[in-house]
Design a protein around this motif. Structure first.
Motif, PDB file in Angstrom:
ATOM      1  N   SER A 154       0.851  -1.183   0.000  1.00 31.56           N
ATOM      2  CA  SER A 154       0.000   0.000   0.000  1.00 31.56           C
ATOM      3  C   SER A 154       0.889   1.235   0.000  1.00 31.56           C
ATOM      4  CB  SER A 154      -0.908   0.003   1.234  1.00 31.56           C
ATOM      5  OG  SER A 154      -1.808  -1.085   1.191  1.00 31.56           O
ATOM      6  N   ASN A 196      -5.485   9.463   6.766  1.00 31.69           N
ATOM      7  CA  ASN A 196      -4.935  10.356   5.750  1.00 31.69           C
ATOM      8  C   ASN A 196      -6.010  11.349   5.317  1.00 31.69           C
ATOM      9  OD1 ASN A 196      -2.353   8.896   5.421  1.00 31.69           O
ATOM     10  ND2 ASN A 196      -3.663   7.283   4.583  1.00 31.69           N
ATOM     11  N   LYS A 202      -0.673  13.334   6.055  1.00 31.91           N
ATOM     12  CA  LYS A 202      -0.480  11.896   6.132  1.00 31.91           C
ATOM     13  C   LYS A 202      -0.747  11.423   7.553  1.00 31.91           C
ATOM     14  CE  LYS A 202       2.946   8.316   5.025  1.00 31.91           C
ATOM     15  NZ  LYS A 202       4.315   8.071   4.510  1.00 31.91           N
ATOM     16  N   LEU A 256      -2.931  15.159  -1.219  1.00 27.07           N
ATOM     17  CA  LEU A 256      -2.727  14.833   0.188  1.00 27.07           C
ATOM     18  C   LEU A 256      -2.503  16.110   0.986  1.00 27.07           C
ATOM     19  CD1 LEU A 256      -2.287  12.556   2.320  1.00 27.07           C
ATOM     20  CD2 LEU A 256       0.150  12.691   1.775  1.00 27.07           C
ATOM     21  N   TYR A 312      -7.259  14.095   2.455  1.00 27.17           N
ATOM     22  CA  TYR A 312      -7.114  14.556   1.076  1.00 27.17           C
ATOM     23  C   TYR A 312      -8.123  15.660   0.795  1.00 27.17           C
ATOM     24  CZ  TYR A 312      -4.184  10.516  -0.029  1.00 27.17           C
ATOM     25  OH  TYR A 312      -3.163   9.593  -0.064  1.00 27.17           O
ATOM     26  N   VAL A 342       0.813   5.762   0.211  1.00 28.05           N
ATOM     27  CA  VAL A 342       0.016   6.934   0.568  1.00 28.05           C
ATOM     28  C   VAL A 342       0.308   7.976  -0.504  1.00 28.05           C
ATOM     29  CG1 VAL A 342      -0.472   8.713   2.268  1.00 28.05           C
ATOM     30  CG2 VAL A 342       0.097   6.395   3.022  1.00 28.05           C
ATOM     31  N   SER A 390      -5.471   6.920  -1.523  1.00 31.18           N
ATOM     32  CA  SER A 390      -4.104   6.685  -1.071  1.00 31.18           C
ATOM     33  C   SER A 390      -3.336   5.769  -2.000  1.00 31.18           C
ATOM     34  CB  SER A 390      -4.102   6.104   0.356  1.00 31.18           C
ATOM     35  OG  SER A 390      -4.756   4.863   0.397  1.00 31.18           O
ATOM     36  N   ASN A 391      -4.026   4.879  -2.705  1.00 30.29           N
ATOM     37  CA  ASN A 391      -3.361   3.963  -3.629  1.00 30.29           C
ATOM     38  C   ASN A 391      -3.516   4.353  -5.090  1.00 30.29           C
ATOM     39  OD1 ASN A 391      -1.988   1.702  -2.245  1.00 30.29           O
ATOM     40  ND2 ASN A 391      -3.986   1.416  -1.287  1.00 30.29           N
TER      41      ASN A 391
END
Length: 464
Positions: free
Chosen positions: A144, A434, A463, A460, A436, A146, A172-173
């Motif tokens: 995974s 996270n 984090k 982002l 965004y 971020v 995130s991915n």
């Protein structure tokens, strides 16, 4: 003389018309590129899809050649691609009329990785007249990630306002997952309660009967239900759809009881996608251990099928199709943040009454998976200026409809065009913490987009 004048007039008209055609600007270059430059490959997934997009639909079948370079992992032993690669190169075909092609990366069974392995894919060439765009390189990380942010064209598919797909996005991915809306009929909750949902993305409806035996249910039991189970402006009832706010205690199918005799038969209208309309079904759901047993048949059938559905704690729901049995729809609940789709919501008939209604271009957040969101007006702070310091004054909500249809306008009776609302954006806090910021770029021809393929941008902010 009149004929001569007419001939000269037509000659002048043709000359002017040709001159105008010659002056028409040429279409912009059609560019091939990856959706994003970095993508995560979670440890719990056996395969992942990587998409190549064109800036507009291909006029003829197009082939894109892609080179790959592996670090810490071996092709053919620890992973493969579909289509297969030859000498570290593979080709992706994009059919005429389409703007998307893809290939899959599949891990070997029982593979143990430490998370540092990567694959770098580079667009090498495309069939003329398609050219290469900006995002010509993509790094796939076998873990995974971020993401720092990206832009995506969501693949809602054909159909315009009735686009055929639902699209799940994992910020995130940098991953979007498109699933045909008509691919499922029932969803079985994976949490502690025993709940079953119907497909609100197709306008499905249901009605409880007093009977508990499917074989005793016939077409006579549907009498009077046609106006109740068909959704359109001004008809239908909220009693026949799942709670439009996503409250699982208010599903049209009541909680599945441990006492079989308490679980009644339901008539289900599966809804439709475009011109495709499914027949009505009769269903009954029972508990089986920690899971479910579904009994189902078309209304006139005298026998029924059964399907056992196990609970999966990693997913909000496990899904079933009346046509195909068990099917996979939404990703694991930790692997998606928002869903763009068509949805059953509500339309006002007056100041005090409303009816269920299917809305195109509707956005849910993954409220059952722990995602929260907030709407921020640009009169408070601009999208570009929004930073970590703004998070403490942002009021996050857990409602799945925080975004809903608030991000856009529809074509109004005054002739105002449909388009993205530029006076607002959204802040998403995923289940890991996270944060965004998200803005919609376009979604229809009026604002430079294509209906069914909205463009979004996200960055982002903090984090976890």
């Amino acid at each position: 003389m009149n004929q001569v004048r007419f001939f000269l007039l037509m000659l002048v008209f043709a000359t002017v018309l040709n001159a105008c055609n010659e002056d028409d600007p040429p279409l912009p270059d059609n560019l091939a590129q990856f959706e994003t430059t970095e993508q995560g490959f979670e440890s719990d997934k056996a395969e992942t899809e990587i998409k190549v997009t064109l800036s507009r639909a291909a006029e003829t079948a197009t082939t894109v050649t892609i080179d790959l370079a592996a670090t810490g992992i071996v092709y053919g032993t620890q992973f493969t691609t579909t289509p297969a690669a030859n000498n570290n190169s593979l080709t992706v075909s994009i059919p005429a009329g389409s703007n998307t092609g893809s290939f899959k990366v599949t891990k070997a069974a029982n593979l143990f990785l430490n998370g540092s392995e990567t694959l770098k894919f580079t667009l090498k060439s495309a069939t003329s007249p398609v050219l290469l765009g900006e995002k010509t390189a993509l790094t796939l990380k076998f873990s995974s990630i971020v993401s720092a942010g990206s832009s995506l064209k969501l693949n809602g598919g054909e159909g315009g306002a009735n686009a055929v797909n639902s699209v799940f996005v994992d910020f995130s991915n940098n991953v979007q997952t498109s699933v045909a809306r008509a691919s499922w009929d029932l969803g079985f909750y994976g949490g502690t309660d025993f709940r079953v949902i119907i497909n609100g993305t197709t306008g499905a409806t249901a009605q409880e009967l007093t009977k508990t035996d499917l074989t005793q249910v016939t077409a006579a039991d549907t009498a009077g239900l046609r106006s109740v189970l068909l959704l359109s402006q001004g008809t239908g009832s909220f009693e026949n759809v799942d709670d439009v706010e996503g409250d699982l205690t208010k599903t049209v199918i009541k909680a599945i009881s441990a006492t079989d005799a308490d679980n009644k038969v339901y008539i289900v209208n599966p809804g439709n996608v475009g011109a495709t309309t499914k027949p009505w079904y009769k269903i009954r759901v029972l508990r089986k251990g920690t899971g479910y047993t579904l009994q189902y048949a078309q209304i006139a059938e005298t026998t029924f099928k059964t399907l056992d559905v196990a609970k999966d704690a990693s997913r909000n729901f496990s899904y079933a199709s009346f046509d195909k049995g068990a099917v996979e729809v939404e990703p694991p609940k930790a692997n998606w943040d928002m869903e763009w789709t068509l949805a059953t919501y509500k339309a006002a008939l007056s100041a005090t009454s409303s009816v269920p209604y299917t809305y195109a271009d509707f956005v849910f957040i993954n409220h059952l998976g722990g995602v929260e969101a907030a709407e921020v007006l640009t009169s408070t702070v601009s999208y570009d200026a929004y930073a970590e310091s703004n998070i403490t004054t942002t009021t996050f909500k857990k409602d799945r409809n925080v975004i809903g249809s608030n991000w856009r306008t529809s074509a109004g009776p005054s002739g105002a065009p449909a388009g993205v609302k530029t006076d607002r954006f959204y802040v998403i806090k995923d289940a890991a913490g996270n944060v965004y910021k998200l803005k919609f770029i376009n979604y229809t021809s009026s604002d430079g987009g294509v209906r069914g393929y909205p463009n979004i941008e996200y960055k982002l902010v903090k984090k976890a």
